[in-house]
Design an enzyme around this catalytic site. Structure first.
Site, PDB file in Angstrom:
ATOM      1  N   GLU A 166      49.564  46.116  35.521  1.00 22.42           N
ATOM      2  CA  GLU A 166      48.167  45.600  35.109  1.00 22.42           C
ATOM      3  C   GLU A 166      47.819  46.214  34.075  1.00 22.42           C
ATOM      4  O   GLU A 166      47.662  47.630  34.233  1.00 22.42           O
ATOM      5  CB  GLU A 166      46.765  45.223  35.909  1.00 22.42           C
ATOM      6  CG  GLU A 166      45.878  43.455  35.218  1.00 22.42           C
ATOM      7  CD  GLU A 166      45.502  42.900  35.703  1.00 22.42           C
ATOM      8  OE1 GLU A 166      45.255  43.670  37.042  1.00 22.42           O
ATOM      9  OE2 GLU A 166      44.533  42.416  35.686  1.00 22.42           O
ATOM     10  N   GLY A 176      39.795  51.366  40.495  1.00 20.81           N
ATOM     11  CA  GLY A 176      40.025  51.420  41.573  1.00 20.81           C
ATOM     12  C   GLY A 176      41.479  50.498  42.828  1.00 20.81           C
ATOM     13  O   GLY A 176      41.711  51.864  43.533  1.00 20.81           O
ATOM     14  N   ALA A 177      42.041  49.897  41.868  1.00 20.95           N
ATOM     15  CA  ALA A 177      43.067  49.653  43.244  1.00 20.95           C
ATOM     16  C   ALA A 177      43.424  47.986  42.650  1.00 20.95           C
ATOM     17  O   ALA A 177      43.383  47.382  41.149  1.00 20.95           O
ATOM     18  CB  ALA A 177      42.136  48.823  44.665  1.00 20.95           C
ATOM     19  N   GLU A 192      46.585  45.148  42.891  1.00 17.74           N
ATOM     20  CA  GLU A 192      46.826  43.976  44.072  1.00 17.74           C
ATOM     21  C   GLU A 192      47.650  42.650  43.463  1.00 17.74           C
ATOM     22  O   GLU A 192      48.703  42.222  43.730  1.00 17.74           O
ATOM     23  CB  GLU A 192      46.023  42.178  43.275  1.00 17.74           C
ATOM     24  CG  GLU A 192      46.252  41.132  42.248  1.00 17.74           C
ATOM     25  CD  GLU A 192      45.206  41.722  41.177  1.00 17.74           C
ATOM     26  OE1 GLU A 192      45.237  43.250  41.357  1.00 17.74           O
ATOM     27  OE2 GLU A 192      45.485  40.609  39.940  1.00 17.74           O
ATOM     28  N   ASN A 193      49.317  44.077  42.939  1.00 23.74           N
ATOM     29  CA  ASN A 193      50.264  43.766  43.264  1.00 23.74           C
ATOM     30  C   ASN A 193      51.180  42.574  44.342  1.00 23.74           C
ATOM     31  O   ASN A 193      50.771  43.333  45.385  1.00 23.74           O
ATOM     32  CB  ASN A 193      51.546  44.871  42.725  1.00 23.74           C
ATOM     33  CG  ASN A 193      50.655  45.705  42.061  1.00 23.74           C
ATOM     34  OD1 ASN A 193      50.708  46.007  40.762  1.00 23.74           O
ATOM     35  ND2 ASN A 193      50.062  47.121  42.755  1.00 23.74           N
ATOM     36  N   HIS A 214      38.840  42.357  48.376  1.00 25.17           N
ATOM     37  CA  HIS A 214      39.576  41.793  46.738  1.00 25.17           C
ATOM     38  C   HIS A 214      40.227  41.785  46.624  1.00 25.17           C
ATOM     39  O   HIS A 214      41.110  40.346  46.430  1.00 25.17           O
ATOM     40  CB  HIS A 214      38.379  42.715  46.264  1.00 25.17           C
ATOM     41  CG  HIS A 214      38.586  42.897  44.868  1.00 25.17           C
ATOM     42  ND1 HIS A 214      37.868  41.883  44.229  1.00 25.17           N
ATOM     43  CD2 HIS A 214      39.416  42.939  43.797  1.00 25.17           C
ATOM     44  CE1 HIS A 214      38.323  41.238  42.627  1.00 25.17           C
ATOM     45  NE2 HIS A 214      39.857  42.181  42.367  1.00 25.17           N
ATOM     46  N   GLU A 215      41.571  42.921  46.720  1.00 22.96           N
ATOM     47  CA  GLU A 215      42.765  42.975  46.477  1.00 22.96           C
ATOM     48  C   GLU A 215      43.663  41.669  46.966  1.00 22.96           C
ATOM     49  O   GLU A 215      44.177  41.159  46.779  1.00 22.96           O
ATOM     50  CB  GLU A 215      43.486  44.256  46.498  1.00 22.96           C
ATOM     51  CG  GLU A 215      42.890  45.225  45.792  1.00 22.96           C
ATOM     52  CD  GLU A 215      42.198  44.976  44.432  1.00 22.96           C
ATOM     53  OE1 GLU A 215      43.044  44.182  43.454  1.00 22.96           O
ATOM     54  OE2 GLU A 215      41.508  45.535  44.307  1.00 22.96           O
ATOM     55  N   HIS A 275      43.243  38.605  46.395  1.00 22.63           N
ATOM     56  CA  HIS A 275      43.961  37.655  44.887  1.00 22.63           C
ATOM     57  C   HIS A 275      44.936  37.420  45.074  1.00 22.63           C
ATOM     58  O   HIS A 275      46.568  37.064  44.568  1.00 22.63           O
ATOM     59  CB  HIS A 275      43.660  39.422  43.748  1.00 22.63           C
ATOM     60  CG  HIS A 275      43.182  39.792  42.979  1.00 22.63           C
ATOM     61  ND1 HIS A 275      42.774  38.699  42.018  1.00 22.63           N
ATOM     62  CD2 HIS A 275      42.867  40.709  42.760  1.00 22.63           C
ATOM     63  CE1 HIS A 275      41.842  39.364  41.067  1.00 22.63           C
ATOM     64  NE2 HIS A 275      41.492  40.675  41.750  1.00 22.63           N
TER      65      HIS A 275
HETATM   66 ZN    ZN Z   1      40.524  42.390  40.869  1.00 27.53          ZN
END
Ligand code: ZN
Length: 852
Positions: A125, A257-258, A260-261, A293-294, A297
């Site tokens: 992303e 931060g991270a 979400e794959n 959060h991830e 997603h």
């Molecule tokens: Zn996000």
């Protein structure tokens, strides 16, 4: 003449892609400088689409390509630095095959496939997949992926479910159609912390947190947070996980931060790894929130993704809103709300009041990475909070159910999102949509009067012009409010006024005396409330408001008014503030975490923003001194209460990161910070006997803030030199808390420290990014910090343009300051812009900041 404005992508230009991708098969033969990627992709013509058949591709060495098994010759395609266009006629359905070579070892931009400490990993992303192979790298092209990885490394991961492995290879199959930005691959010598979750649909899911060997003892909290997130999303949103395995990998070199794959979240290691000795309570809370959060997603982002990057808030605003709800449920709703509003004002209001202001749904960008902003994320979440308030919790739940039912598997738009709310609740959201398209923070001014038992409230809204948007239309502003009697009783419990016009009057009849209004309860809209309130009334609300947010807000406003009076004409600290705080911090019926928030004073950047908006040029040094003077006054006036609090907030027994213990530590440390202004002995003692990072760091910070702590700075490094996440703190704290005059030289010296590393974004941010956190130091009139930041941007840009662009936003507030500072900053920005081969990322940011 060079062109400073890179090509813009426009929302208005959106066209569906001419092909549908039916399946993607990828094989990776990993080698540090020569990884081979072969792809076999089945495409079908998309009748709704238009335009040439072009595959994105950057920094790829094309070895061979074929259509339906027939090798392409140079006449069949056109290749340039950003992609490949097929020029020969194509059948309705065809198989594209290609082999490319890429160089992960040379990839310091950390986008695409790269190597971090011997580990292969990816970040796709927003547009990183095009650095892996030729493909329509846009979120509305979705396909199931099969991946084969060939490498001698022991752990080989990709999206979906594992379907086979042997010595030197592994295969993965992701059945859920996904856009390329959710692709991920990881390979390395990794160790797992295992867990398991059984979904409400009775699916047994293997959970793994992967780290480099040596870090496996710091994963328990991340795993626990993941399990709680999975459970919460089932209970609150009815959303279950949809694969047999969920992997999280911690990576040291990471731009954000991270990520979400699908089935393979990749995290900046700072948001995974925690032990009591190395992580603070705040770190634990961030880990919990970002893991959630991830994970969230998976439904809001992955199962339903974005049609194009202009719709980014569709997944980010909603997922932030969901993680905020989750953290509130896990901890304390009022304290979480206060934190979120602090973050909104510090990040988003600031952004919205300067040259980088843009709508929650932007309509043009040069580099999409520059639009992962506080506006898209935080204001995007606020807009959803307003929607929920307007349609009510049941209406919201109905709309969300319809959203998942109607759009599962889609690449959707904000129009789709709003339509679901209209269809589920019958409400017309035409005017509400302006929250997505109009930038700037609305200001709501208030006038009130009382006569013959009737209280009259007049609200006016106004939004100042922002770049590209000179004229603003009124927005729908939900103003939650209540009325209190002078004796403190609530005469009108919370209700929501809907302000839809530029000016509107609301009447409240049958009152026996003039009430005290409590407005914008729970911060019901992301607006600035403009109302001059006498300090006695603020103190009354601080003592009596039934809305915890507004109680805090009243204390905050009292402190702000007091500080502004000191800055403007040297006024002494407000006695109402001191007495109000005394009452609150000693009230043991109040949550310690809430009391800790009450003791924290407004930030210096927030004060500068407020001064500027009220027509005064802020002097960062005067602001810094005023805050220090108020802290001194509070420490002197409340010394015995603060001492008792610091003593009583010592948590007994071994460290646990739970919210109650964390709240106690936060209150104790807030007291310690003030007490250290009178005498550093307590902080020294706490530093040397601390058995956890929360206590140790707070003590060291208290000392640095008063110009002490040199001994502790050395001791901290000695103790933690082998813990890179702690050493990030060591770097950033010194810059953040340096005195205004020594900030630039401190940061410059730290850039030459042997542990400084231009290739590691966390380390860069902890020195260069930290400059922006030291407002008085950054704006030192010598211009030394400005020069340092500009030098750093020029040096970092060729290594990692995305990170350089992000830290450049420290300059976005230049328009607030005096002519001398403005000229210094603009000269630095022009110098950056004149650098040869500047990235598109940094070029766009600097041009926008300059207003070019
Ligand atoms: Zn996000």
């Amino acid at each position: 003449m060079r062109d400073d404005s890179p090509t813009q992508t426009l929302l208005a230009d959106y066209r569906p892609y001419p092909l549908t991708a039916e399946s993607v098969a990828l094989t990776f033969r990993l080698a540090p400088s020569a990884t081979r990627v072969t792809s076999a992709i089945r495409y079908r013509a998309n009748p709704a689409g238009s335009g040439p058949v072009r595959f994105d591709g950057e920094k790829l060495r094309l070895i061979r390509a074929a259509v339906d098994g027939v090798e392409l010759t140079p006449g069949d395609y056109e290749l340039d630095s950003t992609g490949l266009t097929l020029t020969r006629p194509l059948p309705d359905s065809f198989l594209w095959e290609a082999e490319v070579e890429i160089d992960p070892a040379a990839n310091t931009a950390l986008e695409g496939l790269y190597i971090s400490k011997g580990m292969y990993c990816t970040q796709c992303e927003a547009e990183g997949f095009r650095k892996i192979t030729f493909y329509p790298d846009r979120p509305d092209v979705m396909a199931p992926f099969k991946v084969r990885i060939e490498s001698d490394l022991p752990v080989l991961l990709s999206n979906g479910n594992p379907v086979g492995s042997g010595p030197g290879w592994a295969e993965w199959d992701d059945p859920w159609p996904k856009p390329a930005y959710l692709f991920a691959l990881v390979a390395g010598d990794l160790v797992a912390t295992h867990g398991e979750f059984i979904t409400c649909e009775d699916r047994r899911v293997d959970l793994n947190i992967w780290t480099r060997p040596g870090d496996e003892d710091k994963c328990d909290y991340a795993l626990d947070s993941l399990i709680r997130s999975m459970d919460w999303d089932e209970r609150v949103y009815g959303r279950a996980y949809d694969l047999d395995i969920f992997n999280i990998v911690a990576v040291d070199d990471f731009n954000m931060g991270a990520m979400e794959n699908k089935g393979l979240n990749i995290f900046n290691s700072r948001y995974v790894l925690a032990s009591p000795e190395t992580a603070t309570d705040k770190d634990y809370e961030l880990i919990e929130g970002i893991i959630a959060h991830e994970y969230f997603h998976n439904w809001t982002g992955n199962r339903i993704t974005c049609r194009d990057w202009f719709q980014l808030c569709l997944k980010e605003g909603l997922t932030v809103f969901r993680d905020q709800q989750f953290t509130g449920d896990m901890r304390s709703q009022p304290v979480k709300r206060i934190d979120d509003v602090l973050g909104l004002r510090a990040g988003q209001f600031r952004e919205d009041s300067g040259p980088l202001s843009h709508p929650v749904r932007p309509d043009a960008y040069a580099e999409i990475n520059n639009f992962y902003t506080a506006t898209v994320y935080r204001k995007g979440a606020e807009v959803i909070g307003m929607l929920r308030r307007l349609v009510g919790p049941e209406g919201y739940d109905k709309a969300l159910d319809l959203y998942f039912e109607r759009h599962d598997g889609d690449a959707a738009t904000i129009e789709d999102w709003l339509k679901v709310f209209e269809d589920a609740t019958g409400r017309d959201l035409t005017q509400f949509k302006r929250w997505y398209t109009q930038s700037g923070t609305p200001r709501v001014s208030v006038e009130d009067s009382y006569a013959d038992g009737t209280y009259t409230l007049t609200l006016r809204q106004q939004t100042l012009p922002t770049p590209g948007q000179p004229d603003k239309q009124p927005q729908v502003i939900p103003v939650a409010m209540g009325l209190l009697n002078p004796n403190g009783d609530e005469v009108l419990p919370t209700r929501v006024l809907e302000l839809t016009e530029a000016e509107q009057t609301f009447e409240f009849k049958g009152l026996s005396s003039r009430p005290v209004p409590s407005l914008l309860r729970d911060f019901s809209a992301p607006v600035v409330l403009d109302r001059a309130v006498p300090s006695a009334e603020r103190a009354f609300l601080l003592a009596h408001d039934t809305d915890p947010f507004n109680r805090w807000e009243s204390g905050r406003a009292l402190a702000k008014d007091s500080l502004l009076a000191t800055i403007r004409d040297g006024a002494a600290p407000d006695a109402d503030l001191i007495e109000g705080l005394r009452a609150v911090i000693t009230d043991d019926s109040l949550d310690p975490a809430f009391r800790a928030k009450m003791l924290a004073l407004p930030g210096e950047d927030d004060l500068a923003q407020t001064l500027h908006q009220s027509g005064t040029t802020p002097d960062p040094l005067a602001i810094h001194r005023a805050v220090g003077a108020l802290e001194d006054a509070l420490a002197r006036a409340l010394e015995s209460e603060l001492t008792a609090l610091h003593d009583s907030c010592q948590v007994q027994g071994p460290y646990t990161p739970d919210a109650a213990s964390a709240g106690k530590r936060a209150l104790g440390n807030a007291a310690l910070g003030l007490l250290t202004r009178l005498d550093p002995a307590r902080a020294r003692a706490q530093f040397s006997k601390a058995d956890n990072m929360t206590q140790q760091q707070a003590a060291w910070a208290a000392l640095l803030a008063v110009g002490e702590g040199a001994v502790e700075t050395r001791a901290f490094y000695e103790q933690w030199q082998h813990e890179r996440l702690v050493i990030d703190k060591w770097f950033s704290m010194q810059v953040t808390l340096a005195s205004p005059e020594t900030c630039a030289e401190t940061a410059r010296a730290l850039q030459s420290h042997k542990d400084f590393d231009w290739k590691n974004p966390n380390r860069c941010r902890s020195v260069i990014g930290a400059l922006a956190l030291n407002a008085a130091g950054f704006h030192d009139p010598s211009g030394a910090s400005y020069r340092l930041l500009a030098d750093a941007l020029i040096r970092l840009d060729p290594i990692n343009p995305q990170t350089a662009a992000r830290v450049s936003s420290a300059f976005d507030s230049w328009g607030r300051y005096d002519a001398h500072r403005q000229e210094l900053i603009r000269a630095e920005l022009r110098r950056v812009l004149a650098t040869p081969d500047l990235s598109r990322d940094l070029t766009e940011m600097v041009s926008r900041i300059l207003g070019a």
